[in-house]
Design an enzyme around this catalytic site. Structure first.
Site, PDB file in Angstrom:
ATOM      1  N   GLU A 165       0.820  -1.222   0.000  1.00 25.11           N
ATOM      2  CA  GLU A 165       0.000   0.000   0.000  1.00 25.11           C
ATOM      3  C   GLU A 165       0.850   1.267   0.000  1.00 25.11           C
ATOM      4  O   GLU A 165       0.363   2.346   0.342  1.00 25.11           O
ATOM      5  CB  GLU A 165      -0.949   0.029   1.214  1.00 25.11           C
ATOM      6  CG  GLU A 165      -1.864  -1.187   1.317  1.00 25.11           C
ATOM      7  CD  GLU A 165      -2.829  -1.117   2.502  1.00 25.11           C
ATOM      8  OE1 GLU A 165      -3.504  -0.081   2.652  1.00 25.11           O
ATOM      9  OE2 GLU A 165      -2.897  -2.089   3.273  1.00 25.11           O
ATOM     10  N   SER A 257      -8.829  -5.172  17.145  1.00 21.08           N
ATOM     11  CA  SER A 257      -8.766  -6.474  16.470  1.00 21.08           C
ATOM     12  C   SER A 257      -7.323  -6.902  16.248  1.00 21.08           C
ATOM     13  O   SER A 257      -7.036  -8.086  16.106  1.00 21.08           O
ATOM     14  CB  SER A 257      -9.463  -6.408  15.116  1.00 21.08           C
ATOM     15  OG  SER A 257     -10.824  -6.132  15.286  1.00 21.08           O
ATOM     16  N   HIS A 260      -1.123  -4.480  17.344  1.00 18.33           N
ATOM     17  CA  HIS A 260       0.056  -3.684  17.017  1.00 18.33           C
ATOM     18  C   HIS A 260      -0.436  -2.256  17.149  1.00 18.33           C
ATOM     19  O   HIS A 260      -1.435  -1.900  16.511  1.00 18.33           O
ATOM     20  CB  HIS A 260       0.541  -3.973  15.586  1.00 18.33           C
ATOM     21  CG  HIS A 260       1.733  -3.149  15.196  1.00 18.33           C
ATOM     22  ND1 HIS A 260       2.985  -3.687  15.036  1.00 18.33           N
ATOM     23  CD2 HIS A 260       1.843  -1.819  14.946  1.00 18.33           C
ATOM     24  CE1 HIS A 260       3.829  -2.721  14.707  1.00 18.33           C
ATOM     25  NE2 HIS A 260       3.159  -1.579  14.652  1.00 18.33           N
ATOM     26  N   HIS A 262      -1.892   1.108  16.978  1.00 21.98           N
ATOM     27  CA  HIS A 262      -2.338   1.935  15.853  1.00 21.98           C
ATOM     28  C   HIS A 262      -3.419   2.897  16.315  1.00 21.98           C
ATOM     29  O   HIS A 262      -4.074   2.680  17.332  1.00 21.98           O
ATOM     30  CB  HIS A 262      -2.846   1.053  14.713  1.00 21.98           C
ATOM     31  CG  HIS A 262      -3.996   0.177  15.117  1.00 21.98           C
ATOM     32  ND1 HIS A 262      -3.807  -1.040  15.728  1.00 21.98           N
ATOM     33  CD2 HIS A 262      -5.326   0.349  15.043  1.00 21.98           C
ATOM     34  CE1 HIS A 262      -4.980  -1.584  15.985  1.00 21.98           C
ATOM     35  NE2 HIS A 262      -5.922  -0.765  15.590  1.00 21.98           N
ATOM     36  N   ILE A 263      -3.591   3.951  15.548  1.00 20.65           N
ATOM     37  CA  ILE A 263      -4.512   5.023  15.927  1.00 20.65           C
ATOM     38  C   ILE A 263      -5.516   5.242  14.798  1.00 20.65           C
ATOM     39  O   ILE A 263      -5.146   5.296  13.626  1.00 20.65           O
ATOM     40  CB  ILE A 263      -3.720   6.327  16.186  1.00 20.65           C
ATOM     41  CG1 ILE A 263      -2.711   6.102  17.316  1.00 20.65           C
ATOM     42  CG2 ILE A 263      -4.651   7.484  16.521  1.00 20.65           C
ATOM     43  CD1 ILE A 263      -1.660   7.193  17.410  1.00 20.65           C
TER      44      ILE A 263
HETATM   45  P1  M7G Z   1      -8.687  -2.340  15.120  1.00 21.65           P
HETATM   46  O1  M7G Z   1      -9.257  -1.435  16.145  1.00 21.65           O
HETATM   47  O2  M7G Z   1      -7.598  -3.266  15.533  1.00 21.65           O
HETATM   48  O3  M7G Z   1      -9.766  -3.252  14.449  1.00 21.65           O
HETATM   49  O4  M7G Z   1      -8.176  -1.409  13.941  1.00 21.65           O
HETATM   50  P2  M7G Z   1     -11.254  -2.988  13.962  1.00 21.65           P
HETATM   51  O5  M7G Z   1     -11.504  -1.531  13.918  1.00 21.65           O
HETATM   52  O6  M7G Z   1     -11.261  -3.644  12.604  1.00 21.65           O
HETATM   53  O7  M7G Z   1     -12.083  -3.726  14.937  1.00 21.65           O
HETATM   54  C1  M7G Z   1      -7.479  -1.895  12.844  1.00 21.65           C
HETATM   55  C2  M7G Z   1      -7.761  -0.956  11.692  1.00 21.65           C
HETATM   56  O8  M7G Z   1      -6.918  -1.284  10.607  1.00 21.65           O
HETATM   57  C3  M7G Z   1      -9.192  -1.090  11.210  1.00 21.65           C
HETATM   58  O9  M7G Z   1      -9.793   0.182  11.103  1.00 21.65           O
HETATM   59  C4  M7G Z   1      -9.055  -1.812   9.881  1.00 21.65           C
HETATM   60  O10 M7G Z   1     -10.065  -1.448   8.951  1.00 21.65           O
HETATM   61  C5  M7G Z   1      -7.684  -1.402   9.427  1.00 21.65           C
HETATM   62  N1  M7G Z   1      -7.056  -2.406   8.566  1.00 21.65           N
HETATM   63  C6  M7G Z   1      -7.054  -3.740   8.753  1.00 21.65           C
HETATM   64  N2  M7G Z   1      -6.342  -4.344   7.776  1.00 21.65           N
HETATM   65  C7  M7G Z   1      -6.144  -5.778   7.668  1.00 21.65           C
HETATM   66  C8  M7G Z   1      -5.865  -3.374   6.948  1.00 21.65           C
HETATM   67  C9  M7G Z   1      -5.044  -3.399   5.787  1.00 21.65           C
HETATM   68  O11 M7G Z   1      -4.575  -4.427   5.303  1.00 21.65           O
HETATM   69  N3  M7G Z   1      -4.773  -2.178   5.232  1.00 21.65           N
HETATM   70  C10 M7G Z   1      -5.283  -1.003   5.736  1.00 21.65           C
HETATM   71  N4  M7G Z   1      -4.997   0.117   5.100  1.00 21.65           N
HETATM   72  N5  M7G Z   1      -6.034  -0.966   6.851  1.00 21.65           N
HETATM   73  C11 M7G Z   1      -6.339  -2.140   7.457  1.00 21.65           C
END
Ligand code: M7G
Length: 344
Positions: A165, A257, A260, A262-263
């Site tokens: 990406e 989910s 690692h 992240h925000i």
């Molecule tokens: P989370 O709070 O761990 O999960 O945030 P949830 O919001 O899905 O419950 C992870 C964030 O990363 C989410 O907003 C996902 O939509 C985003 N995300 C997950 N994946 C696998 C990807 C990806 O491969 N690429 C991008 N750009 N975002 C992702």
């Protein structure tokens, strides 16, 4: 494309969830004998695109709003009136669609999907849980270890180190000596990448020592302040100031989910996210930074955190369920009687 080839092979199994309000549907199926989840979301209307017109003899371009051929009204190709009454009219319309400028839907695929993915997307009941520090150590921490496997977090590694990406990354803070503190920002998978009203970005940090909110301690405060300040400085600039720093809702998920750090960075206007921004799931980064002033040196590790948990979440079966029953008993809250729907 790869996605299209995969979707052509999709064999429908069942509907996991459907939400007419946010116009999202999730389907379970199989592709080459492996589980696949397809999520489709109807796209929003094009309504604020500006058409560039060069004025006669002038070099300054003039922007015209709502004149785009895909703008709401202009895009109507066919109409069928349903009814009319007095000053009220309603009907159905066919809009001009265009893959580039006005696509019909956003389509996401997870393949091969794990059991954890399927259960996440599936209709489920939700529970308020109160996670004590003790519960965290005993039940949640071991779970987080299991969920931090290389395969589960591969997408994060791919973005940080393998150029996945990369053309979509909007900001990268990556100075050699600053390395462990660095982060990058890119469009979230949840965003269509176009509709600014639903702008959704995700910031991924390079450091790996923070799994979730639980690991944040007062020592992280300066770093978090640096992060949020950079985000609020850089993101509006990236989008030509069509969005302002005070229009960004910046938060963490607990439980997330993916473990690692992240925000989530979302347009404050955007509420159509299912439960993604509701209290009991989203925790504002500003509030987190503020709380670090008052929590002891162990930070969030010492706090009881109350949040919403889906009945399909592994943690629910791994002890949260019993813990919630125990807490209700301890709080002196009586059990619901067996028959509660008999209003006759
Ligand atoms: P989370 O709070 O761990 O999960 O945030 P949830 O919001 O899905 O419950 C992870 C964030 O990363 C989410 O907003 C996902 O939509 C985003 N995300 C997950 N994946 C696998 C990807 C990806 O491969 N690429 C991008 N750009 N975002 C992702």
């Amino acid at each position: 494309t790869g996605l299209q080839n995969l979707l052509n092979k999709f064999k429908f199994v069942r509907t996991l969830n459907s939400n007419p309000q946010i116009k999202v549907i999730s389907l379970l199926g199989q592709i080459d004998g492996q589980d696949a989840i397809v999520t489709m979301e109807k796209m929003h209307f094009v309504y604020d695109t500006n058409v560039l017109k060069k004025g006669l003899g002038r070099n300054t371009p003039v922007l015209h709003n709502c004149e785009d051929e895909f703008s709401c009204i202009k895009s109507i190709e066919e109409m069928r009136e349903i009814a009319a009454n007095d000053i009220y009219y309603w009907g159905a319309g066919l809009l001009k669609q265009d893959l580039e400028h006005n696509p019909t839907a956003k389509i996401n695929l997870i393949w091969p999907a794990t059991r954890v993915h399927i259960r996440k997307y599936e209709v489920q009941d939700y529970h308020m849980v109160r996670e004590t520090p003790e519960m965290y150590q005993r039940v949640v921490k071991p779970y987080i270890e299991e969920m931090s496997s290389e395969s589960r977090l591969k997408w994060v590694q791919n973005i940080l180190y393998n150029g996945a990406e990369s053309e979509r990354v909007v900001y990268k803070d990556f100075i050699e000596e600053n390395f462990p503190k660095g982060f990058l920002v890119l469009p979230d998978m949840k965003w269509d990448g176009v509709t600014l009203d639903s702008l959704y970005l995700v910031a991924l940090v390079f450091r790996t020592d923070i799994r979730s909110l639980r690991d944040l301690r007062p020592e992280h405060k300066p770093w978090l302040i640096e992060l949020i300040t950079k985000i609020k400085t850089v993101i509006p600039a990236c989008y030509n100031y069509a969005i302002h720093p005070d229009e960004l809702r910046i938060f963490l998920h607990y439980q997330p989910s993916y473990y690692h750090f992240h925000i989530h960075i979302v347009n404050v206007k955007h509420a159509g996210l299912g439960d993604g921004i509701s209290s009991g799931k989203a925790v504002l980064l500003e509030d987190i930074i503020e709380q670090l002033n008052f929590l002891g040196e162990n930070g969030f590790a010492g706090r009881t955190i109350t949040y919403v948990m889906g009945g399909n979440h592994d943690l629910w079966k791994r002890g949260m369920k019993e813990e919630v029953s125990r807490q209700l008993r301890e709080d002196g809250i009586p059990k619901a009687p067996k028959i509660i729907n008999d209003f006759a």
